[in-house]
Design a protein around this motif. Structure first.
Motif, mmCIF file in Angstrom:
data_model
loop_
_atom_site.group_PDB
_atom_site.id
_atom_site.type_symbol
_atom_site.label_atom_id
_atom_site.label_comp_id
_atom_site.label_asym_id
_atom_site.label_seq_id
_atom_site.Cartn_x
_atom_site.Cartn_y
_atom_site.Cartn_z
ATOM 1 N N ARG A 133 8.585 -31.155 89.048
ATOM 2 C CA ARG A 133 10.178 -31.828 89.831
ATOM 3 C C ARG A 133 9.755 -33.296 89.364
ATOM 4 O O ARG A 133 11.168 -33.883 89.542
ATOM 5 N N ASN A 134 8.749 -33.748 88.606
ATOM 6 C CA ASN A 134 8.675 -34.731 88.204
ATOM 7 C C ASN A 134 9.713 -35.270 86.903
ATOM 8 O O ASN A 134 9.876 -33.781 85.817
ATOM 9 N N ALA A 135 9.754 -36.312 86.077
ATOM 10 C CA ALA A 135 10.641 -36.498 85.351
ATOM 11 C C ALA A 135 9.905 -35.876 83.873
ATOM 12 O O ALA A 135 10.939 -35.526 82.354
ATOM 13 N N VAL A 157 8.294 -21.464 91.370
ATOM 14 C CA VAL A 157 9.466 -21.713 92.283
ATOM 15 C C VAL A 157 9.587 -22.286 93.450
ATOM 16 O O VAL A 157 10.969 -22.717 93.528
ATOM 17 N N ALA A 158 8.285 -21.939 94.081
ATOM 18 C CA ALA A 158 9.075 -23.152 95.838
ATOM 19 C C ALA A 158 9.090 -24.153 95.764
ATOM 20 O O ALA A 158 9.714 -24.411 96.732
ATOM 21 N N TYR A 159 8.635 -25.119 94.940
ATOM 22 C CA TYR A 159 9.222 -26.884 95.215
ATOM 23 C C TYR A 159 10.762 -26.601 94.765
ATOM 24 O O TYR A 159 11.155 -27.823 94.899
ATOM 25 N N ALA A 160 11.208 -25.782 94.369
ATOM 26 C CA ALA A 160 12.707 -26.599 94.081
ATOM 27 C C ALA A 160 13.611 -26.238 95.546
ATOM 28 O O ALA A 160 14.288 -27.000 95.552
ATOM 29 N N SER A 161 13.081 -25.193 96.592
ATOM 30 C CA SER A 161 14.059 -24.833 97.622
ATOM 31 C C SER A 161 13.414 -25.847 98.313
ATOM 32 O O SER A 161 13.309 -25.980 99.410
ATOM 33 N N GLU A 162 11.597 -26.437 98.635
ATOM 34 C CA GLU A 162 11.162 -27.401 99.723
ATOM 35 C C GLU A 162 11.230 -28.645 99.031
ATOM 36 O O GLU A 162 10.477 -29.667 100.079
ATOM 37 N N THR A 163 11.198 -28.663 97.859
ATOM 38 C CA THR A 163 11.452 -30.468 97.374
ATOM 39 C C THR A 163 11.969 -31.195 97.138
ATOM 40 O O THR A 163 13.241 -30.165 96.352
ATOM 41 N N GLY A 164 12.265 -32.787 96.880
ATOM 42 C CA GLY A 164 13.398 -32.983 96.136
ATOM 43 C C GLY A 164 13.142 -33.365 94.401
ATOM 44 O O GLY A 164 12.018 -33.193 93.980
ATOM 45 N N SER A 165 14.085 -33.106 93.368
ATOM 46 C CA SER A 165 13.600 -33.252 92.344
ATOM 47 C C SER A 165 13.530 -34.682 91.869
ATOM 48 O O SER A 165 14.148 -35.775 92.533
ATOM 49 N N ARG A 166 12.462 -35.288 91.012
ATOM 50 C CA ARG A 166 12.293 -36.849 90.548
ATOM 51 C C ARG A 166 12.989 -36.871 90.050
ATOM 52 O O ARG A 166 12.740 -38.049 89.407
ATOM 53 N N HIS A 167 13.868 -36.260 89.113
ATOM 54 C CA HIS A 167 14.388 -36.533 87.778
ATOM 55 C C HIS A 167 16.139 -36.821 87.763
ATOM 56 O O HIS A 167 16.456 -36.192 88.516
ATOM 57 N N ALA A 168 16.442 -37.682 86.997
ATOM 58 C CA ALA A 168 17.550 -38.570 87.814
ATOM 59 C C ALA A 168 18.786 -36.755 87.661
ATOM 60 O O ALA A 168 19.879 -37.054 88.480
ATOM 61 N N SER A 169 18.902 -36.143 87.011
ATOM 62 C CA SER A 169 19.678 -34.848 87.204
ATOM 63 C C SER A 169 19.545 -34.130 88.376
ATOM 64 O O SER A 169 20.369 -32.958 88.398
ATOM 65 N N GLY A 170 18.078 -34.149 88.752
ATOM 66 C CA GLY A 170 18.525 -33.546 90.672
ATOM 67 C C GLY A 170 17.648 -32.180 90.302
ATOM 68 O O GLY A 170 17.921 -30.983 90.960
#
Length: 262
Positions: A133-135, A157-170
């Motif tokens: 999720r980090n830049a 892959v679970a992080y993509a559905s349970e946490t928010g992205s920290r990159h500007a693109s999402g």
């Protein structure tokens, strides 16, 4: 995550150790069974790059770097795997250790690293990031692919559905790879809980991710052999003849190995 047995009875150290082993073994079995096609594809891609004269690189930040380092200059491993190091990010030797986590969130760092690296079109980069999720891992993948480098991402892959992205693109690391290997690690990593302990504990991501990548390397060696190509493997320096064997491999593939002098 392995939960405390009903009744909340005290858990001895040996019982907790057994629960951790059971949890880790369960995750390893799950990865073996559910990621079989992706492991085969990743191993074939590694073999393709080796056979075509490309170079291999691995990157991970913080504890994710442990799995990357495990593939580099390793007895029984491919000699062509090189560590792509980012100062202050690889490992926890930087002081304070929290600086490494902060650098993972810095925009533009990945591009600067790749500009100064030996990566070129036709090479392969393995990027390991538990959360993805980090830049830094996101931009490492996008920047590498823009340079014609193949990317294998290893992430949960679970992080993509349970946490928010920290990159500007999402987006996440998984969105920018040629092949994604899902480690199946639960968000938060820790495998055990106990009523008497306020936080979950006993992380297993290193165990699972390391095994996953060694399975890929084993597959690559087999694919090369099936094609009549001797895999450029290293031997242990602690067995008779090991140093001579490794010296020969490094002479033969010296232009594709960057962790040695000269």
């Amino acid at each position: 995550m392995s939960e405390q047995p009903s009744g909340g009875e005290p858990q001895g150290g040996n019982e907790l150790a057994g629960r951790f082993f059971d949890a880790a073994i369960g995750m390893l079995r799950r990865v073996r069974d559910e990621e079989a096609e992706e492991i085969a594809a990743a191993g074939t891609l590694v073999a393709d790059v080796v056979a075509a004269g490309g170079r291999l690189f691995a990157f991970g930040a913080g504890h994710s770097s442990l799995a990357a380092q495990d593939m580099v200059y390793r007895a029984g491993g491919l000699a062509l795997m090189n560590l792509l190091a980012v100062p202050g990010v690889v490992g926890v030797d930087v002081m304070p250790a929290t600086l490494g986590s902060a650098l993972e969130r810095v925009d533009g760092l990945a591009g600067a690293v790749l500009d100064c690296s030996p990566l070129r079109s036709g090479d392969l980069l393995v990027i390991i990031s538990l959360s993805g999720r980090n830049a830094l891992p996101v931009e490492m993948a996008t920047s590498a692919r823009a340079r014609g480098v193949k990317v294998i991402g290893v992430t949960s892959v679970a992080y993509a559905s349970e946490t928010g992205s920290r990159h500007a693109s999402g987006t996440y690391l998984k969105d920018h790879c040629d092949i994604v290997l899902d480690s199946k690690i639960a968000v938060g990593d820790a495998t055990l809980t106990l009523d008497a302990i306020p936080a979950p504990f006993a992380p297993a991501s290193t165990v699972v991710t390391t095994a996953l990548l060694q399975a890929v390397m084993a597959t690559a060696a087999g694919v090369l052999s099936d094609r009549g190509v001797e895999p450029p493997l290293l031997r242990s320096g602690n067995v008779d003849g090991g140093h001579d064997w490794n010296a020969r491999v490094m002479r033969e593939y010296g232009d594709r190995i960057f962790y040695r002098q000269g």
